[in-house]
Design a protein around this motif. Structure first.
Motif, PDB file in Angstrom:
ATOM      1  N   SER A   9     158.321 155.124 130.068  1.00  0.00           N
ATOM      2  CA  SER A   9     157.353 156.217 130.122  1.00  0.00           C
ATOM      3  C   SER A   9     156.160 155.797 129.280  1.00  0.00           C
ATOM      4  N   ARG A  10     155.007 156.352 129.595  1.00  0.00           N
ATOM      5  CA  ARG A  10     153.829 156.054 128.781  1.00  0.00           C
ATOM      6  C   ARG A  10     153.398 157.311 128.053  1.00  0.00           C
ATOM      7  N   GLN A  11     152.868 157.122 126.878  1.00  0.00           N
ATOM      8  CA  GLN A  11     152.408 158.216 126.012  1.00  0.00           C
ATOM      9  C   GLN A  11     153.491 159.294 125.911  1.00  0.00           C
ATOM     10  N   LYS A  12     154.649 158.897 125.430  1.00  0.00           N
ATOM     11  CA  LYS A  12     155.829 159.761 125.341  1.00  0.00           C
ATOM     12  C   LYS A  12     155.902 160.437 123.973  1.00  0.00           C
ATOM     13  N   VAL A  13     156.044 161.760 123.989  1.00  0.00           N
ATOM     14  CA  VAL A  13     156.194 162.523 122.752  1.00  0.00           C
ATOM     15  C   VAL A  13     157.592 162.280 122.194  1.00  0.00           C
ATOM     16  N   LEU A  14     157.626 161.813 120.964  1.00  0.00           N
ATOM     17  CA  LEU A  14     158.892 161.595 120.247  1.00  0.00           C
ATOM     18  C   LEU A  14     158.743 162.223 118.867  1.00  0.00           C
ATOM     19  N   GLY A  15     159.232 163.446 118.731  1.00  0.00           N
ATOM     20  CA  GLY A  15     159.092 164.160 117.461  1.00  0.00           C
ATOM     21  C   GLY A  15     157.645 164.439 117.161  1.00  0.00           C
ATOM     22  N   LYS A  16     157.178 163.972 116.006  1.00  0.00           N
ATOM     23  CA  LYS A  16     155.794 164.241 115.602  1.00  0.00           C
ATOM     24  C   LYS A  16     154.825 163.132 116.007  1.00  0.00           C
ATOM     25  N   TYR A  17     155.292 162.200 116.842  1.00  0.00           N
ATOM     26  CA  TYR A  17     154.470 161.075 117.272  1.00  0.00           C
ATOM     27  C   TYR A  17     154.411 160.976 118.795  1.00  0.00           C
ATOM     28  N   ILE A  18     153.429 160.214 119.268  1.00  0.00           N
ATOM     29  CA  ILE A  18     153.322 159.876 120.684  1.00  0.00           C
ATOM     30  C   ILE A  18     153.404 158.357 120.770  1.00  0.00           C
ATOM     31  N   ALA A  19     154.455 157.887 121.424  1.00  0.00           N
ATOM     32  CA  ALA A  19     154.658 156.440 121.566  1.00  0.00           C
ATOM     33  C   ALA A  19     153.839 155.934 122.746  1.00  0.00           C
ATOM     34  N   ASP A  20     153.255 154.751 122.621  1.00  0.00           N
ATOM     35  CA  ASP A  20     152.496 154.182 123.737  1.00  0.00           C
ATOM     36  C   ASP A  20     153.395 154.022 124.958  1.00  0.00           C
ATOM     37  N   PHE A  21     154.551 153.373 124.765  1.00  0.00           N
ATOM     38  CA  PHE A  21     155.511 153.175 125.865  1.00  0.00           C
ATOM     39  C   PHE A  21     156.921 153.360 125.308  1.00  0.00           C
ATOM     40  N   TYR A  22     157.799 153.955 126.121  1.00  0.00           N
ATOM     41  CA  TYR A  22     159.140 154.281 125.655  1.00  0.00           C
ATOM     42  C   TYR A  22     160.140 154.119 126.779  1.00  0.00           C
TER      43      TYR A  22
END
Length: 122
Positions: free
Chosen positions: A40-53
């Motif tokens: 996934s791109r720009q994935k919300v993970l807790g208090k952050y947004i990961a570029d790719f996940y």
């Protein structure tokens, strides 16, 4: 630890998906989008947004521009990495200029990281 999904960040994640950097677009459209393990791109993970996940590989890929190599930002990146590790995720950081300069090497590095992560999960 906070819930992995943070609804407050969803609008920003959607905006970031629309406004990806050229390096993010290149990696997404020319490699990750059709990679056999789903990302996934720009994935919300807790208090952050990961570029790719990748949930399957438990892997986060962060592309870093030059601002990430300034002292304050390096500390924030280390906090972010520790936070994500708290979910049992592996975080790999790749400089933007490597995506532009050595795309094939970046793809091979990601592939090796995914394979290693999957082999440890099985």
């Amino acid at each position: 630890m906070q819930s992995k999904h943070n609804k407050q960040l969803v609008p920003l994640a959607k905006q970031l998906r629309k406004e990806m950097t050229k390096e993010e677009r290149h990696l997404w459209y020319d490699f990750l989008r059709t990679y056999p393990v789903r990302f996934s791109r720009q994935k919300v993970l807790g208090k952050y947004i990961a570029d790719f996940y990748s949930a399957e590989a438990r892997l986060v890929i962060e592309l870093d521009g030059s601002q990430h190599y300034e002292n304050d930002n390096m500390e924030k990146d280390a906090e972010r990495t520790d936070y994500l590790k708290g979910y049992g995720l592996k975080v790999i950081r790749i400089p933007n200029n490597e995506v532009s300069r050595n795309f094939r090497g970046v793809c091979e590095y990601i592939d090796a990281a995914v394979r290693q992560s999957l082999s440890q999960l099985r």
